[in-house]
Design a protein around this motif. Structure first.
Motif, mmCIF file in Angstrom:
data_model
loop_
_atom_site.group_PDB
_atom_site.id
_atom_site.type_symbol
_atom_site.label_atom_id
_atom_site.label_comp_id
_atom_site.label_asym_id
_atom_site.label_seq_id
_atom_site.Cartn_x
_atom_site.Cartn_y
_atom_site.Cartn_z
ATOM 1 N N ASP A 132 4.707 -1.563 -3.162
ATOM 2 C CA ASP A 132 5.282 -0.519 -2.744
ATOM 3 C C ASP A 132 6.211 -0.877 -1.791
ATOM 4 O OD1 ASP A 132 4.006 1.396 -4.303
ATOM 5 O OD2 ASP A 132 2.472 2.088 -2.497
ATOM 6 N N ILE A 133 5.723 -1.869 -0.842
ATOM 7 C CA ILE A 133 6.772 -2.495 0.106
ATOM 8 C C ILE A 133 8.068 -2.945 -0.650
ATOM 9 C CG2 ILE A 133 7.371 -4.449 1.515
ATOM 10 C CD1 ILE A 133 4.268 -3.969 2.634
ATOM 11 N N GLU A 134 7.897 -3.578 -1.705
ATOM 12 C CA GLU A 134 9.216 -4.225 -2.261
ATOM 13 C C GLU A 134 10.102 -3.160 -2.958
ATOM 14 O OE1 GLU A 134 10.191 -7.637 -5.538
ATOM 15 O OE2 GLU A 134 7.976 -7.626 -4.702
ATOM 16 N N THR A 135 9.268 -2.063 -3.431
ATOM 17 C CA THR A 135 10.055 -0.984 -3.798
ATOM 18 C C THR A 135 10.918 -0.198 -2.822
ATOM 19 O OG1 THR A 135 8.412 -0.424 -5.738
ATOM 20 C CG2 THR A 135 10.021 1.516 -5.010
ATOM 21 N N ALA A 136 10.168 -0.141 -1.665
ATOM 22 C CA ALA A 136 10.774 0.513 -0.492
ATOM 23 C C ALA A 136 11.891 -0.086 -0.131
ATOM 24 C CB ALA A 136 9.820 0.757 0.482
ATOM 25 N N VAL A 137 11.990 -1.348 -0.084
ATOM 26 C CA VAL A 137 13.071 -2.205 0.350
ATOM 27 C C VAL A 137 14.254 -2.509 -0.607
ATOM 28 C CG1 VAL A 137 13.763 -4.825 0.983
ATOM 29 C CG2 VAL A 137 11.595 -3.621 1.738
ATOM 30 N N LYS A 138 13.631 -2.739 -1.935
ATOM 31 C CA LYS A 138 14.874 -2.879 -3.131
ATOM 32 C C LYS A 138 15.505 -1.930 -3.386
ATOM 33 C CE LYS A 138 13.120 -7.577 -4.268
ATOM 34 N NZ LYS A 138 12.807 -8.488 -5.440
ATOM 35 N N LYS A 174 20.619 11.694 3.883
ATOM 36 C CA LYS A 174 21.466 12.687 4.278
ATOM 37 C C LYS A 174 22.397 12.174 5.318
ATOM 38 C CE LYS A 174 20.921 17.480 5.611
ATOM 39 N NZ LYS A 174 19.925 18.519 5.910
ATOM 40 N N PHE A 175 21.743 11.175 6.068
ATOM 41 C CA PHE A 175 22.772 10.656 7.244
ATOM 42 C C PHE A 175 22.709 9.224 7.279
ATOM 43 C CE2 PHE A 175 20.650 14.684 8.701
ATOM 44 C CZ PHE A 175 21.675 15.434 9.153
ATOM 45 N N PRO A 176 23.563 8.776 6.299
ATOM 46 C CA PRO A 176 23.641 7.209 6.006
ATOM 47 C C PRO A 176 23.889 6.258 7.222
ATOM 48 C CG PRO A 176 24.864 8.431 4.307
ATOM 49 C CD PRO A 176 24.343 9.439 5.286
ATOM 50 N N GLY A 177 23.098 5.341 7.561
ATOM 51 C CA GLY A 177 23.365 4.376 8.603
ATOM 52 C C GLY A 177 22.655 4.890 9.922
ATOM 53 N N ARG A 178 22.250 6.220 9.989
ATOM 54 C CA ARG A 178 21.481 6.801 11.273
ATOM 55 C C ARG A 178 20.146 6.306 11.198
ATOM 56 N NH1 ARG A 178 24.914 9.813 14.092
ATOM 57 N NH2 ARG A 178 23.729 8.896 15.718
ATOM 58 N N PHE A 179 19.566 6.412 10.192
ATOM 59 C CA PHE A 179 17.859 6.075 9.876
ATOM 60 C C PHE A 179 17.418 5.085 9.227
ATOM 61 C CE2 PHE A 179 18.505 10.743 10.773
ATOM 62 C CZ PHE A 179 17.734 10.927 12.013
ATOM 63 N N ILE A 180 16.343 3.960 9.734
ATOM 64 C CA ILE A 180 16.201 3.134 8.960
ATOM 65 C C ILE A 180 14.653 3.161 8.636
ATOM 66 C CG2 ILE A 180 16.043 0.465 9.029
ATOM 67 C CD1 ILE A 180 18.324 0.773 11.251
ATOM 68 N N GLY A 181 14.226 2.860 7.699
ATOM 69 C CA GLY A 181 13.016 3.088 7.164
ATOM 70 C C GLY A 181 12.131 1.635 7.245
ATOM 71 N N PHE A 182 11.006 1.780 7.865
ATOM 72 C CA PHE A 182 9.988 0.504 7.904
ATOM 73 C C PHE A 182 8.697 1.192 7.181
ATOM 74 C CE2 PHE A 182 10.612 -2.507 11.819
ATOM 75 C CZ PHE A 182 12.018 -2.515 11.361
ATOM 76 N N ALA A 183 8.161 0.293 6.078
ATOM 77 C CA ALA A 183 7.146 0.552 5.300
ATOM 78 C C ALA A 183 5.896 0.429 6.194
ATOM 79 C CB ALA A 183 7.171 -0.372 4.030
ATOM 80 N N GLY A 184 4.693 1.141 5.589
ATOM 81 C CA GLY A 184 3.501 0.599 6.380
ATOM 82 C C GLY A 184 2.473 0.196 5.507
#
Length: 284
Positions: free
Chosen positions: A113-119, A90-100
């Motif tokens: 799941d980490i690899e999916t979240a990143v790639k 919704k807001f490109p470039g404003r939020f960056i996800g870090f997996a847990g």
């Protein structure tokens, strides 16, 4: 001085995110103990962005922490990746996800799941909170995660120092990162929250290893330990990163202090607020 700051350490402070936080007994207790109930109020995505704009924050890292209860032996707080992805889109470039990582689960599934979240979704890092699992940061269960992060070329960040929750502090001793840095020299490692009360350990490890950094999130800058301030002003100016840790430390107040009364040189404030984080996140 105008700085396009990067908030290295934050959470999903939306209605669903705040409700999950307050729904965890360990965390709800902290709000009362610290007298911070008023700060932990939900924001709409639009309100989150407006707050960032007012403070001068270009991008905020949302940590999808998977926190476990040391007493209940189960995960008590988890942020679904899908909600963060929705915010990112919704807001490109404003939020960056870090997996847990859930260390009670099958580690192979967690790595997938980490690899999916990143790639697939564009996440840029991993955040660990090991206290509730009863394992130190150099435990064998963490090593596959470090290996995966090194393989993907993303940083790993983790809480170090004492645990504000009722969990064993020893799990977060910064000195444990010495083993990790030695075994994974190609991995960027960030110890969150200064490592207090073992700040000297965190400083020593960050100074020793080219790939280890320290963030000052959760601490209002005017109350940082003197050795931390000395480090970020001098030999640690390229190794120290700013973050809020959510509503604990309002971004606008922190940035105004860092760029004003704190008395930092302009290039040092820029490295603290943006440059060092941008380097690890591969941003311009």
């Amino acid at each position: 001085m105008a700085v396009k700051a990067i908030d290295w350490m934050n959470y999903l402070n939306t209605e669903k995110g705040i409700a999950r936080f307050k729904g965890a007994e360990e965390l709800a207790r902290l709000l009362v103990w610290w007298g911070m109930e008023a700060r932990y109020q939900p924001r709409t995505p639009e309100e989150l962005v407006a707050e960032m704009d007012e403070a001068g924050v270009e991008a905020t890292v949302i940590c999808c922490v998977k926190m476990a209860s040391y007493k209940q032996h189960k995960v008590i707080w988890e942020t679904p990746y899908e909600e963060v992805v929705e915010l990112m889109q919704k807001f490109p470039g404003r939020f960056i996800g870090f997996a847990g990582v859930n260390f009670f689960a099958n580690i192979t599934d967690e790595l997938r799941d980490i690899e999916t979240a990143v790639k697939k979704y564009g996440f840029k890092g991993v955040y660990l909170h090991t206290y509730g699992y009863g394992i130190p940061l150099n435990h064998r269960l963490c090593y596959p995660v470090y290996a995966k992060c090194e393989e993907l070329g993303i940083p790993v960040s983790m809480q170090v120092g004492h645990s504000a929750e009722h969990m064993p502090n020893e799990m977060g001793r910064p000195m444990h990162l010495d083993d990790v840095a030695l075994d994974f020299p190609g991995l960027s490692i960030v110890g969150s929250h200064t490592g207090w009360p073992w700040c000297e350990e965190m400083i020593a490890i960050a100074w020793k290893h080219e790939n280890v950094y320290m963030d000052i999130s959760a601490h209002q800058p005017q109350y940082l330990e003197p050795n931390v301030v000395q480090f970020l002003k001098t030999r640690g100016r390229t190794k120290t990163i700013w973050g809020t840790n959510g509503p604990v430390n309002p971004a606008k107040n922190a940035i105004e202090y860092i760029t004003g009364p704190m008395g930092l040189k302009e290039n040092v404030a820029d490295m603290l607020l943006r440059h060092n984080a941008a380097k690890l996140l591969k941003m311009k």
